[in-house]
Design an enzyme around this catalytic site. Structure first.
Site, PDB file in Angstrom:
ATOM      1  N   LEU A  60      10.829 -20.426  -4.575  1.00 37.48           N
ATOM      2  CA  LEU A  60       9.789 -19.566  -4.005  1.00 37.48           C
ATOM      3  C   LEU A  60       8.476 -19.681  -4.794  1.00 37.48           C
ATOM      4  O   LEU A  60       8.474 -19.612  -6.025  1.00 37.48           O
ATOM      5  CB  LEU A  60      10.274 -18.106  -4.031  1.00 37.48           C
ATOM      6  CG  LEU A  60       9.271 -17.062  -3.542  1.00 37.48           C
ATOM      7  CD1 LEU A  60       9.027 -17.181  -2.044  1.00 37.48           C
ATOM      8  CD2 LEU A  60       9.744 -15.652  -3.880  1.00 37.48           C
ATOM      9  N   ASP A  76       0.825  -1.206   0.000  1.00 34.02           N
ATOM     10  CA  ASP A  76       0.000   0.000   0.000  1.00 34.02           C
ATOM     11  C   ASP A  76       0.867   1.268   0.000  1.00 34.02           C
ATOM     12  O   ASP A  76       1.988   1.260   0.491  1.00 34.02           O
ATOM     13  CB  ASP A  76      -0.910  -0.011   1.243  1.00 34.02           C
ATOM     14  CG  ASP A  76      -2.070   0.966   1.114  1.00 34.02           C
ATOM     15  OD1 ASP A  76      -2.383   1.379  -0.025  1.00 34.02           O
ATOM     16  OD2 ASP A  76      -2.668   1.321   2.149  1.00 34.02           O
ATOM     17  N   HIS A 123       2.660   3.537  -8.869  1.00 34.47           N
ATOM     18  CA  HIS A 123       2.488   2.110  -9.186  1.00 34.47           C
ATOM     19  C   HIS A 123       3.697   1.604  -9.973  1.00 34.47           C
ATOM     20  O   HIS A 123       4.201   0.509  -9.725  1.00 34.47           O
ATOM     21  CB  HIS A 123       1.210   1.882 -10.006  1.00 34.47           C
ATOM     22  CG  HIS A 123      -0.040   2.252  -9.269  1.00 34.47           C
ATOM     23  ND1 HIS A 123      -0.257   1.894  -7.958  1.00 34.47           N
ATOM     24  CD2 HIS A 123      -1.142   2.953  -9.648  1.00 34.47           C
ATOM     25  CE1 HIS A 123      -1.441   2.347  -7.568  1.00 34.47           C
ATOM     26  NE2 HIS A 123      -1.981   3.009  -8.573  1.00 34.47           N
TER      27      HIS A 123
HETATM   28  C1  IPE Z   1      -5.501  -2.677  -0.381  1.00 36.87           C
HETATM   29  O1  IPE Z   1      -5.146  -1.355  -0.519  1.00 36.87           O
HETATM   30  C2  IPE Z   1      -5.414  -3.372  -1.698  1.00 36.87           C
HETATM   31  C3  IPE Z   1      -4.075  -3.492  -2.263  1.00 36.87           C
HETATM   32  C4  IPE Z   1      -2.949  -3.112  -1.737  1.00 36.87           C
HETATM   33  C5  IPE Z   1      -4.019  -4.142  -3.530  1.00 36.87           C
HETATM   34  P1  IPE Z   1      -6.249  -0.211  -0.680  1.00 36.87           P
HETATM   35  O2  IPE Z   1      -5.490   1.057  -0.776  1.00 36.87           O
HETATM   36  O3  IPE Z   1      -7.151  -0.531  -1.799  1.00 36.87           O
HETATM   37  O4  IPE Z   1      -7.053  -0.330   0.682  1.00 36.87           O
HETATM   38  P2  IPE Z   1      -7.915   0.756   1.460  1.00 36.87           P
HETATM   39  O5  IPE Z   1      -8.890   1.314   0.482  1.00 36.87           O
HETATM   40  O6  IPE Z   1      -6.980   1.802   1.962  1.00 36.87           O
HETATM   41  O7  IPE Z   1      -8.542  -0.001   2.575  1.00 36.87           O
HETATM   42  C1  IPE Z   2      -1.457   0.293  -3.415  1.00 39.90           C
HETATM   43  O1  IPE Z   2      -1.260   1.655  -3.416  1.00 39.90           O
HETATM   44  C2  IPE Z   2      -1.632  -0.273  -4.800  1.00 39.90           C
HETATM   45  C3  IPE Z   2      -3.010  -0.657  -5.129  1.00 39.90           C
HETATM   46  C4  IPE Z   2      -4.020  -0.665  -4.324  1.00 39.90           C
HETATM   47  C5  IPE Z   2      -3.255  -1.073  -6.498  1.00 39.90           C
HETATM   48  P1  IPE Z   2      -2.480   2.660  -3.436  1.00 39.90           P
HETATM   49  O2  IPE Z   2      -2.799   2.961  -4.855  1.00 39.90           O
HETATM   50  O3  IPE Z   2      -3.600   2.186  -2.604  1.00 39.90           O
HETATM   51  O4  IPE Z   2      -1.806   3.955  -2.760  1.00 39.90           O
HETATM   52  P2  IPE Z   2      -2.481   4.926  -1.712  1.00 39.90           P
HETATM   53  O5  IPE Z   2      -2.993   4.089  -0.578  1.00 39.90           O
HETATM   54  O6  IPE Z   2      -3.580   5.645  -2.424  1.00 39.90           O
HETATM   55  O7  IPE Z   2      -1.369   5.825  -1.287  1.00 39.90           O
HETATM   56 MG    MG Z   3      -4.084   2.405  -0.634  1.00 36.98          MG
END
Ligand code: IPE
Ligand code: IPE
Ligand code: MG
Length: 253
Positions: free
Chosen positions: A133, A22, A39
């Site tokens: 792995l 995240d 990303h």
């Molecule tokens: C969880 O992250 C999903 C992934 C890392 C793929 P999100 O950013 O979507 O989760 P919330 O919305 O903060 O709970």
């Molecule tokens: C995690 O990073 C990747 C995915 C959920 C695809 P986020 O895109 O959720 O990044 P934040 O949480 O908005 O910073």
């Molecule tokens: Mg996120």
């Protein structure tokens, strides 16, 4: 060798580590960039952590890359993520194979665009004989989707007369999950300072040790992984028992 790496007891490694990657969007925003830039940089962390786990001898690594709920993000971001997925798999599959890494996916593959599905299928097939792995990508995945799916499939088996409801136990249920072939994760890491599970492996994380760090995913590297493992190894896993019971059983081993 890094000091943290030296602190890791190789005989007590978690067999299975699961990570909620995240913070890509915030990382990008902090640099005045578009979320997709985050990303894109997150892929470098994936490479680094996969390598780190393989070097250590961790057997299973599950990465939460895209949740069922992430489909509700702006179309531009979803499309960008799907393209990144296809191009990354294409670029990485040979190196995965060379390192004896086997790729798996869990999630609702029907939701993915055809190009992504085809690319994934090829990569799964290409690495299917690898015994190092086991890298499990959670894509279009959510724990509730998985449980619902398992319940439906169990009901179908019962209806067809192949399964006696009285015989259903935890083992049966486990076999109907997407993770039927894998042990439960012992360690779950979430980056970027959010303290929630966000629909990840709801059943499998029952007794996982949870580790949260403020580090954003694109900044997460092997050193951060080692730190999480050292922290994990310092914990007492009691599974509902008392601390005394746990110490006694280790002494008697
Ligand atoms: C969880 O992250 C999903 C992934 C890392 C793929 P999100 O950013 O979507 O989760 P919330 O919305 O903060 O709970
Ligand atoms: C995690 O990073 C990747 C995915 C959920 C695809 P986020 O895109 O959720 O990044 P934040 O949480 O908005 O910073
Ligand atoms: Mg996120």
């Amino acid at each position: 060798m890094s000091q943290l790496l030296e602190k890791i007891d190789k005989s007590r490694l978690p067999r299975h580590i699961a990570i909620i990657m995240d913070g890509n969007g915030r990382w990008a925003k902090e640099q005045g960039q578009d979320r997709l830039f985050g990303h894109f940089h997150g892929v470098e962390s994936v490479r680094n952590i996969v390598e780190g786990c393989a070097e250590l001898g961790v057997e299973y690594l599950t990465l939460y890359a895209f949740s069922t709920e992430n489909w509700d993000r702006p179309e531009y971001e979803v499309m960008g993520l799907m393209e990144l997925l296809v191009s990354t798999i294409r670029k990485e599959v040979e190196s995965l194979d060379k390192n004896n890494i086997r790729l798996h996916v869990i999630g609702d593959m029907q939701m993915l665009p055809e190009s992504a599905r085809a690319e994934l299928k090829e990569a799964l097939d290409f690495t299917k004989d690898n015994t190092g792995l086991q890298l499990i990508m959670a894509l279009s995945y959510s724990g509730r989707w998985e449980l619902l799916n398992a319940v439906k499939n169990i009901a179908k088996e019962v209806k067809a007369g192949h399964l006696d409801p009285e015989q259903i136990d935890q083992n049966t249920l486990q076999q109907f999950l997407c993770t039927g072939d894998f042990p439960d994760p012992e360690l779950m890491i979430r980056t970027s300072g959010e303290y929630r599970i966000s629909n990840f492996l709801l059943y499998q994380l029952a007794y996982a040790e949870l580790y949260f760090t403020n580090v954003r995913w694109p900044d997460f590297r092997k050193e951060n992984l080692y730190e999480a493992i050292v922290d994990f190894q310092g914990r007492e896993r009691r599974y509902g028992k008392t601390s005394d019971q746990i110490t006694e059983s280790t002494v008697n081993q």
